[in-house]
Design a protein around this motif. Structure first.
Motif, mmCIF file in Angstrom:
data_model
loop_
_atom_site.group_PDB
_atom_site.id
_atom_site.type_symbol
_atom_site.label_atom_id
_atom_site.label_comp_id
_atom_site.label_asym_id
_atom_site.label_seq_id
_atom_site.Cartn_x
_atom_site.Cartn_y
_atom_site.Cartn_z
ATOM 1 N N LEU A 15 0.605 -1.843 -0.102
ATOM 2 C CA LEU A 15 -0.030 0.037 0.100
ATOM 3 C C LEU A 15 0.536 1.445 0.199
ATOM 4 C CD1 LEU A 15 -2.801 -1.589 2.806
ATOM 5 C CD2 LEU A 15 -2.462 -0.723 0.397
ATOM 6 N N ASP A 16 2.394 1.481 0.292
ATOM 7 C CA ASP A 16 2.990 2.398 0.481
ATOM 8 C C ASP A 16 3.259 2.635 -1.259
ATOM 9 O OD1 ASP A 16 3.005 2.866 3.081
ATOM 10 O OD2 ASP A 16 5.103 1.416 3.486
ATOM 11 N N ASP A 17 3.122 1.960 -2.187
ATOM 12 C CA ASP A 17 3.521 1.911 -3.637
ATOM 13 C C ASP A 17 2.319 2.392 -3.996
ATOM 14 O OD1 ASP A 17 4.411 2.059 -6.306
ATOM 15 O OD2 ASP A 17 5.831 0.697 -4.993
ATOM 16 N N GLU A 18 2.152 3.936 -4.929
ATOM 17 C CA GLU A 18 1.239 4.404 -5.515
ATOM 18 C C GLU A 18 0.925 3.196 -6.927
ATOM 19 O OE1 GLU A 18 -1.685 8.069 -6.193
ATOM 20 O OE2 GLU A 18 -0.004 8.382 -5.546
ATOM 21 N N GLU A 19 1.508 3.485 -7.423
ATOM 22 C CA GLU A 19 2.093 3.122 -8.915
ATOM 23 C C GLU A 19 1.598 1.674 -8.408
ATOM 24 O OE1 GLU A 19 5.470 3.385 -12.468
ATOM 25 O OE2 GLU A 19 5.800 3.075 -10.847
ATOM 26 N N LEU A 20 2.376 0.910 -7.335
ATOM 27 C CA LEU A 20 1.610 -0.613 -8.194
ATOM 28 C C LEU A 20 0.577 -1.039 -7.633
ATOM 29 C CD1 LEU A 20 3.022 -3.524 -7.707
ATOM 30 C CD2 LEU A 20 3.066 -2.892 -5.097
ATOM 31 N N MET A 21 0.182 0.057 -6.750
ATOM 32 C CA MET A 21 -1.138 -0.452 -6.505
ATOM 33 C C MET A 21 -2.251 -0.088 -7.862
ATOM 34 S SD MET A 21 -1.269 -1.520 -3.395
ATOM 35 C CE MET A 21 -3.447 -2.111 -3.360
ATOM 36 N N LYS A 22 -2.221 0.883 -7.986
ATOM 37 C CA LYS A 22 -2.534 1.346 -9.820
ATOM 38 C C LYS A 22 -2.408 0.488 -10.670
ATOM 39 C CE LYS A 22 -2.603 6.403 -9.040
ATOM 40 N NZ LYS A 22 -2.703 8.127 -9.685
ATOM 41 N N VAL A 34 7.134 -5.901 9.400
ATOM 42 C CA VAL A 34 6.190 -5.077 8.133
ATOM 43 C C VAL A 34 4.695 -4.112 8.391
ATOM 44 C CG1 VAL A 34 4.930 -7.213 6.775
ATOM 45 C CG2 VAL A 34 5.689 -5.676 5.318
ATOM 46 N N ASN A 35 4.195 -5.189 8.878
ATOM 47 C CA ASN A 35 3.080 -5.124 9.568
ATOM 48 C C ASN A 35 3.512 -3.949 10.237
ATOM 49 O OD1 ASN A 35 2.074 -6.745 8.264
ATOM 50 N ND2 ASN A 35 0.236 -7.254 9.478
ATOM 51 N N ARG A 36 4.857 -3.586 11.358
ATOM 52 C CA ARG A 36 5.020 -2.892 12.056
ATOM 53 C C ARG A 36 3.602 -1.278 12.042
ATOM 54 N NH1 ARG A 36 9.989 -2.635 12.557
ATOM 55 N NH2 ARG A 36 10.267 -4.986 13.402
ATOM 56 N N LYS A 37 4.533 -0.487 10.774
ATOM 57 C CA LYS A 37 3.990 0.943 10.843
ATOM 58 C C LYS A 37 2.575 0.715 10.286
ATOM 59 C CE LYS A 37 3.130 3.681 6.751
ATOM 60 N NZ LYS A 37 4.034 3.896 5.562
ATOM 61 N N ASN A 68 -3.936 1.460 14.047
ATOM 62 C CA ASN A 68 -5.104 0.358 14.224
ATOM 63 C C ASN A 68 -5.515 -0.630 12.269
ATOM 64 O OD1 ASN A 68 -5.959 -1.640 15.884
ATOM 65 N ND2 ASN A 68 -8.380 -0.472 15.854
ATOM 66 N N TYR A 69 -4.335 -0.288 12.121
ATOM 67 C CA TYR A 69 -4.414 -0.125 10.688
ATOM 68 C C TYR A 69 -5.407 1.085 9.877
ATOM 69 C CZ TYR A 69 -2.352 -4.687 11.373
ATOM 70 O OH TYR A 69 -1.777 -5.243 11.462
ATOM 71 N N LYS A 70 -5.879 1.795 10.220
ATOM 72 C CA LYS A 70 -7.030 2.835 9.189
ATOM 73 C C LYS A 70 -6.573 2.995 8.412
ATOM 74 C CE LYS A 70 -8.508 4.149 14.195
ATOM 75 N NZ LYS A 70 -8.460 5.839 14.593
ATOM 76 N N GLU A 71 -4.918 3.650 7.993
ATOM 77 C CA GLU A 71 -5.249 4.089 6.825
ATOM 78 C C GLU A 71 -4.383 2.911 5.680
ATOM 79 O OE1 GLU A 71 -0.033 5.749 4.418
ATOM 80 O OE2 GLU A 71 -0.449 5.734 6.792
ATOM 81 N N ALA A 72 -4.912 1.761 6.778
ATOM 82 C CA ALA A 72 -4.200 0.998 5.291
ATOM 83 C C ALA A 72 -5.464 0.194 5.171
ATOM 84 C CB ALA A 72 -3.904 -0.926 5.536
ATOM 85 N N ILE A 73 -6.737 0.045 5.702
ATOM 86 C CA ILE A 73 -7.815 -0.143 5.612
ATOM 87 C C ILE A 73 -8.493 1.091 4.548
ATOM 88 C CG2 ILE A 73 -9.855 -0.474 5.442
ATOM 89 C CD1 ILE A 73 -8.204 -1.386 8.513
ATOM 90 N N GLU A 74 -8.907 2.244 4.828
ATOM 91 C CA GLU A 74 -8.845 3.068 4.086
ATOM 92 C C GLU A 74 -8.102 3.643 2.273
ATOM 93 O OE1 GLU A 74 -10.697 5.854 2.385
ATOM 94 O OE2 GLU A 74 -11.222 5.301 3.694
ATOM 95 N N LYS A 75 -7.079 2.858 2.118
ATOM 96 C CA LYS A 75 -6.354 2.296 1.066
ATOM 97 C C LYS A 75 -6.791 1.225 0.162
ATOM 98 C CE LYS A 75 -1.935 4.676 1.806
ATOM 99 N NZ LYS A 75 -0.603 5.218 1.652
ATOM 100 N N LEU A 76 -7.170 0.316 0.728
ATOM 101 C CA LEU A 76 -7.661 -0.950 0.243
ATOM 102 C C LEU A 76 -9.425 -0.790 -0.437
ATOM 103 C CD1 LEU A 76 -6.754 -3.568 3.037
ATOM 104 C CD2 LEU A 76 -5.641 -3.397 0.406
ATOM 105 N N ARG A 77 -9.824 0.077 0.858
ATOM 106 C CA ARG A 77 -11.256 0.368 0.222
ATOM 107 C C ARG A 77 -11.438 1.480 -1.445
ATOM 108 N NH1 ARG A 77 -14.076 2.082 6.100
ATOM 109 N NH2 ARG A 77 -14.447 -0.834 6.703
ATOM 110 N N HIS A 78 -10.041 2.579 -0.939
ATOM 111 C CA HIS A 78 -9.964 3.009 -2.450
ATOM 112 C C HIS A 78 -10.142 2.246 -3.240
ATOM 113 C CE1 HIS A 78 -8.136 6.321 -4.550
ATOM 114 N NE2 HIS A 78 -7.438 5.943 -4.782
ATOM 115 N N TYR A 79 -9.031 1.542 -3.641
ATOM 116 C CA TYR A 79 -8.437 0.603 -4.429
ATOM 117 C C TYR A 79 -9.594 -0.126 -4.582
ATOM 118 C CZ TYR A 79 -4.027 3.122 -4.882
ATOM 119 O OH TYR A 79 -2.856 3.905 -4.228
#
Length: 467
Positions: free
Chosen positions: A243-250, A279-282, A287-298
């Motif tokens: 999720l840190d790599d926007e190009e990868l996700m797109k 890899v999960n530390r950040k 509480n994974y809020k940023e990660a979950i928001e990105k998963l929903r965005h994509y």
């Protein structure tokens, strides 16, 4: 000459083998079939779906063995050897415990078979099968090999084609048998060959069975670019740092990705530290809020995988994990009781502390049952952990939860394909919660010694003196 390939079952419910109506094609056997010269007849039997015809003549039986299927694999091997048929075994469990497997096989193959399968065939022709074949890891997996999918014909598999882009994972989570098997290496196939394999079969729905399809992000981007013109839809497993790599996700979304199995593992930062999943530390920090928001965005439908029973876990934190997954409306979720796989740092740690149950070999113990706890947890009893895991699976897959989680507009309701994926597969996993819980490994009925042993076990199958 004829070779018989076998995919073993896990075990039985009451007096008969469990029939898995959600079975997928055994990819590893399709690859072995493709490695076999055309002048040799190849047949495949899937113990999960059909009876094994032991009386059918064959020159060699090849069995792929996982830790969960080890006991049943040995039963099948012993039955063939009684009839004078040669047996070779391979797979992840064989590399972890070669000496154990050798008690049930004429030959074993340690590691991925590409480098030695041809040599084994020539030895078989001469009647000089070696006891061991030590395989070297291919830097380019499945080079020049297209899975022979004809062996799957006529069998009732789910309508999804399995294939592989990469093998292994560079992480070193202390409970992971895969990182031990691949020695923390990650290898990728030639992308042109992946494309050729996709084109060689008819389906547009694909499952890349990679441990971590995004482990090499640069190569993953190349793959996704190559998938875009094919207009396929696919799922796989990936680490959350993607999720840190926007190009990868797109590129991933554009290539047809519907969703991924993602190892969230725990919602407790101290648990993430303890299991060495850096890899999960950040992501766990908020509480994974940023990660979950990105998963929903994509628009990705997430299968959130959790492990429970770490020394930092409590019954309250396990229940909070269930509530976290339900609240965030994940498409699917797995609550896997921590399993001490042989050869892993976790296994060695628990063994040194005297915390292993079932004599340390839960995969062979006649009283171990599927989804039960195989060690003594720190903050609860084994039975409490078993019950907590079952309750999480049961409640997450309850009809009320399935209906509640459906209404996530950016994922589960993001178009008809995702909607029907949710509607079709949630009932399948709900059914499995009840059908697989407490399954006994292997198929053979209990003998007198096993029945006597039951006197020293509690109803969950744990030795009472270890409680």
């Amino acid at each position: 000459m004829k070779i018989t390939l076998i995919k073993p079952n896990i075990g039985r419910r009451e007096h008969s083998l469990y029939v898995d109506n959600a079975s997928m094609e055994p990819l590893q056997l399709g690859i072995l079939a493709a490695l076999t010269p055309e002048d040799i007849e190849v047949v495949m039997y899937d113990d999960r779906l059909e009876p094994i015809p032991y009386e059918e003549k064959t020159d060699l039986v090849a069995i792929t063995v996982e830790t969960f299927t080890a006991r049943r694999s040995y039963e099948i091997a012993d039955e063939y050897r009684k009839r004078g048929v040669k047996v070779i075994m391979g797979g992840i469990h064989i590399k972890l415990l070669p000496e154990e497997a050798e008690e049930h096989a004429d030959s074993i193959m340690i590691g991925d078979a590409e480098s030695q399968w041809g040599n084994m065939i020539e030895d078989l022709r001469r009647g000089e099968l070696k006891e061991r074949y030590i395989c070297t890891a291919p830097k380019v997996p499945q080079k020049g090999i297209l899975t022979r999918r004809s062996i799957y014909e006529g069998k009732k598999y789910m309508p999804i084609s399995l294939l592989q882009f990469s093998r292994g994972c560079g992480f070193n989570c202390k409970y992971c048998a895969s990182s031990v098997y691949f020695e923390q290496h990650h290898y990728t196939r030639d992308i042109d060959e992946v494309v050729a394999e996709i084109k060689s079969q008819k389906r547009k729905l694909l499952f890349f069975v990679d441990d971590n399809i995004v482990a090499n992000k640069a190569r993953a981007k190349e793959l996704f670019r190559a998938l875009i013109p094919l207009k396929v839809r696919w799922v796989s497993q990936g680490s959350i740092d993607m999720l840190d790599d926007e190009e990868l996700m797109k590129l991933m979304v554009k290539s047809g990705c519907l969703g991924l199995v993602i190892g969230f593992e725990s919602i407790k930062p101290e648990s993430i530290e303890n299991m060495r999943k850096g890899v999960n530390r950040k992501f766990v920090a908020d509480n994974y809020k940023e990660a979950i928001e990105k998963l929903r965005h994509y628009g990705l439908q997430t299968w959130a995988a959790f492990t429970i029973g770490h020394d930092t876990d409590t019954l309250e934190s396990i229940r909070a994990t269930y509530e976290f997954a339900r609240r965030n409306k994940f498409t699917f979720a797995a609550y896997n009781i921590l399993m001490p796989y042989p050869g892993t740092p976790l296994y060695d740690e628990l063994k040194s502390q005297g915390r292993l149950l079932y004599d340390g070999k839960w995969w062979l113990h006649p009283q171990y049952k599927f989804n039960y706890t195989a060690f003594i947890p720190k903050n609860m009893t084994p039975d409490e952990l078993t019950e907590a895991g079952f309750n999480c699976r049961r409640d997450f897959n309850s009809l009320g939860s399935v209906l509640y989680r459906l209404f996530e507009p950016r994922t589960n309701l993001r178009g008809p394909v995702r909607f029907f994926t949710y509607i079709i597969y949630n009932p399948v996993f709900r059914k499995e919660v009840f059908e697989k819980q407490g399954m006994t490994f292997g198929c053979l009925e209990k003998d007198e010694d096993e029945r006597k042993l039951e006197g020293n076990l509690d109803p969950a199958g744990h030795r009472q003196e270890n409680q």
